[in-house]
Design an enzyme around this catalytic site. Structure first.
Site, PDB file in Angstrom:
ATOM      1  N   TYR A  33       0.829  -1.205   0.000  1.00  6.26           N
ATOM      2  CA  TYR A  33       0.000   0.000   0.000  1.00  6.26           C
ATOM      3  C   TYR A  33       0.861   1.250   0.000  1.00  6.26           C
ATOM      4  CZ  TYR A  33       0.953   0.894   4.983  1.00  6.26           C
ATOM      5  OH  TYR A  33       1.563   1.177   6.172  1.00  6.26           O
ATOM      6  N   ARG A  52       7.798   3.973  -5.120  1.00  4.27           N
ATOM      7  CA  ARG A  52       7.965   3.016  -4.015  1.00  4.27           C
ATOM      8  C   ARG A  52       6.956   1.869  -4.146  1.00  4.27           C
ATOM      9  NH1 ARG A  52       7.661   5.152   2.083  1.00  4.27           N
ATOM     10  NH2 ARG A  52       5.453   5.324   1.509  1.00  4.27           N
ATOM     11  N   ARG A 100      -7.957 -20.403  -1.067  1.00 10.25           N
ATOM     12  CA  ARG A 100      -6.865 -20.247  -0.102  1.00 10.25           C
ATOM     13  C   ARG A 100      -5.771 -21.297  -0.242  1.00 10.25           C
ATOM     14  NH1 ARG A 100      -4.921 -21.238   4.956  1.00 10.25           N
ATOM     15  NH2 ARG A 100      -4.193 -19.419   6.120  1.00 10.25           N
ATOM     16  N   LYS A 148       6.561  -1.878   1.686  1.00 12.02           N
ATOM     17  CA  LYS A 148       5.401  -1.296   2.385  1.00 12.02           C
ATOM     18  C   LYS A 148       4.224  -2.276   2.307  1.00 12.02           C
ATOM     19  CE  LYS A 148       3.284   3.175   3.284  1.00 12.02           C
ATOM     20  NZ  LYS A 148       3.489   3.112   4.721  1.00 12.02           N
ATOM     21  N   GLU A 181      12.546   2.800  13.721  1.00  7.35           N
ATOM     22  CA  GLU A 181      11.536   3.732  13.208  1.00  7.35           C
ATOM     23  C   GLU A 181      10.275   3.559  14.025  1.00  7.35           C
ATOM     24  OE1 GLU A 181      10.098   2.776   9.248  1.00  7.35           O
ATOM     25  OE2 GLU A 181      10.291   0.633   9.634  1.00  7.35           O
ATOM     26  N   LEU A 206      11.513   1.433   6.669  1.00  8.64           N
ATOM     27  CA  LEU A 206      10.889   1.837   5.416  1.00  8.64           C
ATOM     28  C   LEU A 206      11.522   3.157   4.975  1.00  8.64           C
ATOM     29  CD1 LEU A 206       8.455   1.245   3.419  1.00  8.64           C
ATOM     30  CD2 LEU A 206       7.258   3.003   4.710  1.00  8.64           C
TER      31      LEU A 206
HETATM   32  N1  PDD Z   1       3.056   4.973   7.255  1.00 13.06           N
HETATM   33  N2  PDD Z   1       7.804   3.789   8.551  1.00 13.06           N
HETATM   34  C1  PDD Z   1       6.665   3.075   8.624  1.00 13.06           C
HETATM   35  C2  PDD Z   1       6.682   1.751   9.308  1.00 13.06           C
HETATM   36  C3  PDD Z   1       5.481   3.600   8.065  1.00 13.06           C
HETATM   37  O1  PDD Z   1       4.342   2.882   8.123  1.00 13.06           O
HETATM   38  C4  PDD Z   1       5.503   4.876   7.445  1.00 13.06           C
HETATM   39  C5  PDD Z   1       4.284   5.479   6.828  1.00 13.06           C
HETATM   40  C6  PDD Z   1       6.716   5.576   7.395  1.00 13.06           C
HETATM   41  C7  PDD Z   1       6.846   6.923   6.752  1.00 13.06           C
HETATM   42  O2  PDD Z   1       6.712   6.830   5.351  1.00 13.06           O
HETATM   43  P1  PDD Z   1       6.125   8.035   4.491  1.00 13.06           P
HETATM   44  O3  PDD Z   1       6.928   9.224   4.813  1.00 13.06           O
HETATM   45  O4  PDD Z   1       6.297   7.588   3.086  1.00 13.06           O
HETATM   46  O5  PDD Z   1       4.674   8.201   4.881  1.00 13.06           O
HETATM   47  C8  PDD Z   1       7.853   4.992   7.957  1.00 13.06           C
HETATM   48  C9  PDD Z   1       1.820   5.436   6.650  1.00 13.06           C
HETATM   49  C10 PDD Z   1       1.622   6.896   6.767  1.00 13.06           C
HETATM   50  C11 PDD Z   1       0.660   4.616   7.202  1.00 13.06           C
HETATM   51  O6  PDD Z   1       0.832   3.414   7.284  1.00 13.06           O
HETATM   52  O7  PDD Z   1      -0.388   5.156   7.520  1.00 13.06           O
END
Ligand code: PDD
Length: 286
Positions: A33, A52, A100, A148, A181, A206
């Protein structure tokens, strides 16, 4: 005016939008996503988000659900149909619907869902004035968090734990004490010498799009960035700490595990970066 979702080629009233029970996203979290910010009507950093997404799909051998070139138009259309001026647009691709079985299905089309929702910039600005609290949790995720993926159970549990502790984010910490993170954001500090520090994105986190764009913004402001790991102790003793994501941009962290960061108030460099992101990054049309 009902919310509208895009589901596999159709625009459907959000409340009635659904995917099949044997969608592999539902069965196995076999999907990826992106979340993009919408600011003043345009999708911030859309090319970087879609690049990405392309990488995530490739890493998991998930086929494009539509031709790559069509996706920007679909995202813009969902934003338009939902009258989102400031908010978020969410895009999710899964390996599709199949009976499945763990192994990849032979002839299945990937599923594509796009939704958008409004957000209140005033509420976010208010949050930035007070800053947020984080807790730390041991890293317990797989080692491909550079993808992601929609498989976010450790992130869900960590953020729930943060909420129960009166905090807004949880930082995953390696066995050696270095911060990786947040549950849904990247982690940063500002040293006593005014240097921005964030962990390298080659492995273990990420590569946040907001993080990447903040590098551009920091360069324009003449700020120095060091890509290196930092410990929880260093973060607690730092001049400033903050998180970055498409949903928060640069958001000050004022407390880590109950201990104040510096004087316990949002840092001035974080707030300048936040403002510069609005002035520079959000103004370039996607
Ligand atoms: N999450 N690290 C993780 C684990 C994340 O899920 C996200 C973003 C980021 C930051 O990535 P970006 O700057 O591209 O948003 C870092 C999104 C916002 C979410 O899952 O809602």
């Amino acid at each position: 005016m009902p919310r509208i979702a895009y589901v596999n080629g159709r625009y459907i009233v959000h409340a009635q939008a659904a995917v099949h029970i044997e969608d592999r996203g539902y069965q196995f979290a076999d999907g990826v996503y992106e979340v993009c910010e919408v600011a003043r009507g345009h999708i911030v950093d859309m090319p970087r988000h879609l690049a990405r997404l392309k990488r995530s799909l490739k890493e998991l051998s998930i086929a494009w659900p539509v031709s790559e070139g069509v996706l920007p138009m679909l995202l813009r259309e969902v934003v338009r149909r939902n009258h989102v001026v400031n908010g978020l647009v969410y895009v999710q691709v899964t390996r599709g619907v199949a009976s499945r079985d763990f192994v990849f299905p032979a002839n299945t089309n990937s599923s594509l869902v796009i939704t958008a929702r409004k957000a209140d910039p005033a509420a976010a600005a208010k949050r930035a004035e007070t800053g947020i609290k984080v807790i730390t949790v041991p890293e317990n995720r797989w080692d491909r968090v550079d993808i992601k993926s929609t498989g976010l159970l450790p992130n869900v549990l960590a953020k729930q734990k943060a909420k129960e502790a009166g905090a807004q984010e949880a930082w995953f910490v390696d066995a050696d004490g270095t911060v990786k993170e947040g549950g849904s954001s990247n982690a940063w500090i500002v040293t006593r010498d005014g240097v921005l520090v964030t962990r390298p994105a080659e492995h273990g986190i990420l590569r946040g799009i907001t993080r990447t764009t903040l590098f551009d913004v920091a360069a324009k402001l003449g700020l120095k960035i060091e890509e290196r790991g930092f410990s929880v102790a260093e973060a607690k003793a730092a001049r400033e700490a903050f998180i970055s994501s498409a949903t928060t941009i640069a958001m000050p962290v004022v407390e880590i595990d109950g201990a104040p960061v510096a004087n316990g108030h949002p840092g001035s460099m974080t707030l300048s970066l936040r403002q510069a992101f609005f002035d520079i990054a959000e103004k370039s049309p996607a």
